[in-house]
Enzyme design. Structure first.
Site, PDB file in Angstrom:
ATOM      1  N   GLU A   7       0.769  -1.385  -0.048  1.00  0.00           N
ATOM      2  CA  GLU A   7       0.014  -0.045  -0.152  1.00  0.00           C
ATOM      3  C   GLU A   7       0.868   1.339  -0.001  1.00  0.00           C
ATOM      4  O   GLU A   7       0.491   2.144  -0.594  1.00  0.00           O
ATOM      5  CB  GLU A   7      -0.849   0.013   1.436  1.00  0.00           C
ATOM      6  CG  GLU A   7      -1.798  -1.068   1.090  1.00  0.00           C
ATOM      7  CD  GLU A   7      -1.752  -2.490   1.776  1.00  0.00           C
ATOM      8  OE1 GLU A   7      -0.591  -2.780   1.814  1.00  0.00           O
ATOM      9  OE2 GLU A   7      -2.606  -3.218   1.768  1.00  0.00           O
ATOM     10  N   PHE A  16     -11.619  -7.653  13.590  1.00  0.00           N
ATOM     11  CA  PHE A  16     -10.321  -8.192  12.788  1.00  0.00           C
ATOM     12  C   PHE A  16     -10.214  -6.910  11.647  1.00  0.00           C
ATOM     13  O   PHE A  16     -11.043  -6.530  11.009  1.00  0.00           O
ATOM     14  CB  PHE A  16     -10.725  -9.508  12.043  1.00  0.00           C
ATOM     15  CG  PHE A  16      -9.536 -10.097  11.041  1.00  0.00           C
ATOM     16  CD1 PHE A  16      -8.502 -10.319  11.530  1.00  0.00           C
ATOM     17  CD2 PHE A  16      -9.759  -9.696   9.779  1.00  0.00           C
ATOM     18  CE1 PHE A  16      -7.442 -10.509  10.688  1.00  0.00           C
ATOM     19  CE2 PHE A  16      -8.791 -10.325   8.848  1.00  0.00           C
ATOM     20  CZ  PHE A  16      -7.558 -10.667   9.329  1.00  0.00           C
ATOM     21  N   GLN A  17      -8.725  -6.696  11.603  1.00  0.00           N
ATOM     22  CA  GLN A  17      -8.077  -5.671  10.597  1.00  0.00           C
ATOM     23  C   GLN A  17      -8.966  -4.186  10.793  1.00  0.00           C
ATOM     24  O   GLN A  17      -9.108  -3.528   9.941  1.00  0.00           O
ATOM     25  CB  GLN A  17      -8.035  -6.297   9.225  1.00  0.00           C
ATOM     26  CG  GLN A  17      -7.296  -7.148   8.919  1.00  0.00           C
ATOM     27  CD  GLN A  17      -7.129  -7.606   7.489  1.00  0.00           C
ATOM     28  OE1 GLN A  17      -8.259  -7.319   6.565  1.00  0.00           O
ATOM     29  NE2 GLN A  17      -6.006  -8.096   6.990  1.00  0.00           N
ATOM     30  N   LYS A  62     -17.319  -1.175   5.469  1.00  0.00           N
ATOM     31  CA  LYS A  62     -17.849  -2.151   4.336  1.00  0.00           C
ATOM     32  C   LYS A  62     -19.432  -2.035   4.181  1.00  0.00           C
ATOM     33  O   LYS A  62     -19.810  -1.987   3.019  1.00  0.00           O
ATOM     34  CB  LYS A  62     -17.623  -3.457   4.891  1.00  0.00           C
ATOM     35  CG  LYS A  62     -17.615  -4.610   3.866  1.00  0.00           C
ATOM     36  CD  LYS A  62     -16.820  -5.765   4.408  1.00  0.00           C
ATOM     37  CE  LYS A  62     -16.797  -6.933   3.368  1.00  0.00           C
ATOM     38  NZ  LYS A  62     -16.147  -8.094   3.866  1.00  0.00           N
ATOM     39  N   MET A  71      24.372   8.830   3.058  1.00  0.00           N
ATOM     40  CA  MET A  71      24.393  10.113   3.573  1.00  0.00           C
ATOM     41  C   MET A  71      24.684   9.855   5.108  1.00  0.00           C
ATOM     42  O   MET A  71      25.231  10.820   5.747  1.00  0.00           O
ATOM     43  CB  MET A  71      22.915  10.615   3.234  1.00  0.00           C
ATOM     44  CG  MET A  71      22.913  12.230   3.671  1.00  0.00           C
ATOM     45  SD  MET A  71      23.891  13.382   2.867  1.00  0.00           S
ATOM     46  CE  MET A  71      23.146  13.860   1.701  1.00  0.00           C
TER      47      MET A  71
END
Lengths: 84, 554
Positions: free
Chosen positions: B53, B115-116, B165, B467
């Site tokens: 993502e 969940f999630q 959802k 760096m």
């Protein structure tokens, strides 16, 4: 440290209070007190925020003003005082 | 025009996206966003499956920055949503208009540690311009219109829309109104340029300091007209590169921590600094109270909150640069100062003579810049290679140089190049990366393979986190802590595993032919450029030091 009282008018949207508190903390202002109420007729929330900081209050006013749901931010000049 | 249509929330999402001209989105499906992906199945919107993502978010950023359009990314709830956060923070720091759509668990499950489930709405507060959580499907259409308006209005930025959802599945009698315009909440007073003109007319040593706001305001032409009228010596921030004509005789290059000596000295000696769409960032100013110590300040910006934030100004000009810049176009009598700046530019120009056979990265990047087709777009990651690209490559528009400026996010370059390539399929897209940065989103090679994107990857490889290694050498007594990457994978073999042609070069005499082979190749290509692990980026203004006290070598 200087003390300030802000009077904020905001749309009565979810999380508006959370947004104000997050910006206030992030920009370096201590929150000393808060009063918040919603006028159910106008759906405008009024938030009185007591803060203190070494930083100029204009920095916080400008940042709160950038939040989308904010209608107005005023500094109550009567409350402005040094606590150093 | 008003169209009424009965549909699901998920289907409505794509109709509104199309209404706003969105043709391409970047994302990754998952449980709580499945109804949206089901609606995508029937949509004309083209979806690019990224492999993480964060890659989707950076591709949306690259798409937006390369094209000037809004970039859109999709992710599921929980870890999908949190993986977007770095991309949102990056877009916030660089004022990039993207819209992130996240799936959320169903409203009845919200707040139950489902969940999630994660409070992405709460997490978004510190890294978006605004965010929404839609709990009534009848509000979805208006929320999406507002999201576009907010992303684009004033100082641009990222907006997140979290959609549970059940809202995605709910039936809605969508109206498909014309897109709403935000009321201009903060009324800007009409710009008063009188004081600024007086300051400019009196100045003996003025310098124009150009930031990323010029490109964001689509005001490159107005800026160049302004520079033509005033013949001001000018400098650019990292994000402003491309706004000024790099071939202009009065252009001194980038200022700040790795800026040119001429740019930093001119700014330090100036008696007037005209900041245009810039914000006095700490990487620009060095030690703030010694930055341009004798200069008065004129500050052009769209964001009221940037005025007096880090440097008190003498004249603030708020509003649209396209309107306000021409108002300050006055001819100036500053020939002795112009001559001095040009002399400094000449005296302190870049040196490309490099004694041994090993490859000198600045020379490679300069050669790529000269050989790549006109209107090519370069993205970078973050580190030494990024600063060398900023110093030694030339750009004719800010949309041709995409780099993570404010946030400095390693892992930006590859997915940003994917977004840029999709938005500009006919332009050459080059990403300059390092062997540390590229590994942060290496999975996006699979996206390049899947869509056969002809991105050219220039991997500046010193087998170090260069760096950080440079700073450890200079400021931490050479105690090299966790910066050795000599066990990196074989990058040529790795690219080949994704069907990407690749080549490694180690000697100076291989450079020109390799660059030509890469640019001529009709497809993706990875050029691994091995350089000396001890090479440093110069000049360097040490932390909390004035910009005229730069180090030029050790």
């Amino acid at each position: 440290m200087n003390d300030y009282q802000l009077i904020i008018l905001a749309d009565d949207k979810q999380v508006v209070l959370e947004r104000i508190l997050q910006v206030t903390r992030y920009r370096g202002f201590l929150i000393n007190g808060i009063n918040a109420k919603v006028n159910t007729g106008t759906h405008i929330g009024t938030i009185e925020l007591m803060v203190s900081s070494d930083r100029p209050i204009e920095l916080l006013v400008d940042q709160i003003n950038k939040l989308i749901d904010i209608k107005e931010v005023k500094v109550d000049s009567k409350t402005q005082q040094s606590t150093a | 025009m008003v169209i009424e249509k009965k549909q699901t929330g998920g289907s409505l999402l794509f109709d509104v996206l199309q209404q706003h001209g969105v043709q391409h989105v970047f994302g990754y499906p998952g449980g709580a966003i499945m109804p949206i992906y089901d609606a995508l199945y029937d949509s004309d919107v083209e979806h690019f499956l990224c492999r993480h993502e964060q890659g989707a978010a950076f591709s949306a950023v690259g798409y937006a920055r390369a094209s000037g359009k809004v970039g859109v990314c999709l992710a599921t709830s929980g870890p999908g949503a949190t993986n977007l956060i770095t991309g949102l923070a990056d877009a916030m720091a660089d004022s990039i208009p993207i819209i992130a759509i996240t799936g959320q668990v169903a409203t009845a499950a919200m707040g139950s540690d489902a969940f999630q489930e994660v409070d992405i709405f709460g997490l978004s507060l510190a890294c978006t311009k605004h965010s929404f959580q839609v709990t009534n499907v009848n509000e979805l259409e208006n929320v999406l219109h507002q999201a576009f308006a907010i992303a684009l209005e004033g100082r641009q930025g990222p907006v997140l829309v979290d959609i549970p959802k059940d809202i995605q599945l709910a039936t809605v009698n969508a109206v498909l109104n014309d897109a709403v315009n935000l009321q201009n909440k903060v009324k800007l007073p009409p710009a008063n340029v009188g004081k600024a003109i007086a300051l400019l007319s009196q100045a003996k040593q003025p310098v124009l300091y150009v930031g990323g706001g010029v490109g964001m305001a689509n005001a490159v032409d107005e800026l160049r007209e302004f520079v033509k009228a005033t013949a001001l010596p000018s400098v650019s921030t990292l994000k402003g590169l491309g706004a000024l004509d790099p071939d202009n005789e009065n252009y001194l290059g980038m200022l700040g921590m790795h800026g040119t000596k001429a740019a930093n000295l001119a700014v330090q000696e100036s008696d007037l600094l005209i900041a245009v769409g810039a914000r006095f960032d700490d990487r620009v100013t060095g030690k703030l109270n010694e930055f341009a110590p004798n200069a008065k300040i004129i500050h052009f910006d769209i964001d009221t909150a940037e005025i007096n934030k880090r440097r008190a100004v003498d004249s603030a000009i708020l509003g649209d640069l396209k309107v306000n810049l021409p108002a300050l176009s006055v001819p100036l009598s500053i020939k002795p100062w112009q001559d001095k700046c040009r002399q400094m530019k000449h005296d302190f120009g870049w040196q490309y003579d490099h004694p041994n056979e090993t490859i000198f990265a600045p020379a490679v990047l300069k050669e790529i810049s000269e050989k790549m087709p006109k209107n090519s777009c370069v993205t970078t990651d973050v580190g030494q290679h990024q600063m060398w690209a900023a110093q030694h490559m030339s750009f004719q528009d800010p949309s041709n140089f995409l780099t993570s400026g404010g946030m400095g996010t390693m892992g930006f370059g590859l997915p940003a190049a994917i977004g840029a390539q999709i938005s500009r399929p006919n332009d050459c897209i080059v990403t300059v990366s390092g062997d540390g940065s590229i590994m942060m989103n290496i999975q996006e090679l699979a996206t390049i393979k899947r869509f056969q994107l002809p991105v050219k990857i220039v991997l500046i490889d010193n087998s170090k986190l260069g760096m950080v290694r440079q700073w450890q050498d200079l400021f931490f007594s050479g105690r090299l802590s966790e910066t050795d990457l000599s066990d990196n994978p074989d990058f040529v073999m790795l690219a080949n595993a994704f069907d990407i042609k690749a080549k490694q070069i180690t000697l100076k005499n291989e450079v020109s032919a390799a660059i030509e082979e890469m640019l001529d190749h009709n497809g993706p290509y990875l050029l691994q450029v091995k350089i000396n692990a001890e090479d440093n980026v110069w000049p360097l203004v040490p932390p909390e030091t004035a910009n005229d006290k730069m180090m030029e070598s050790t």
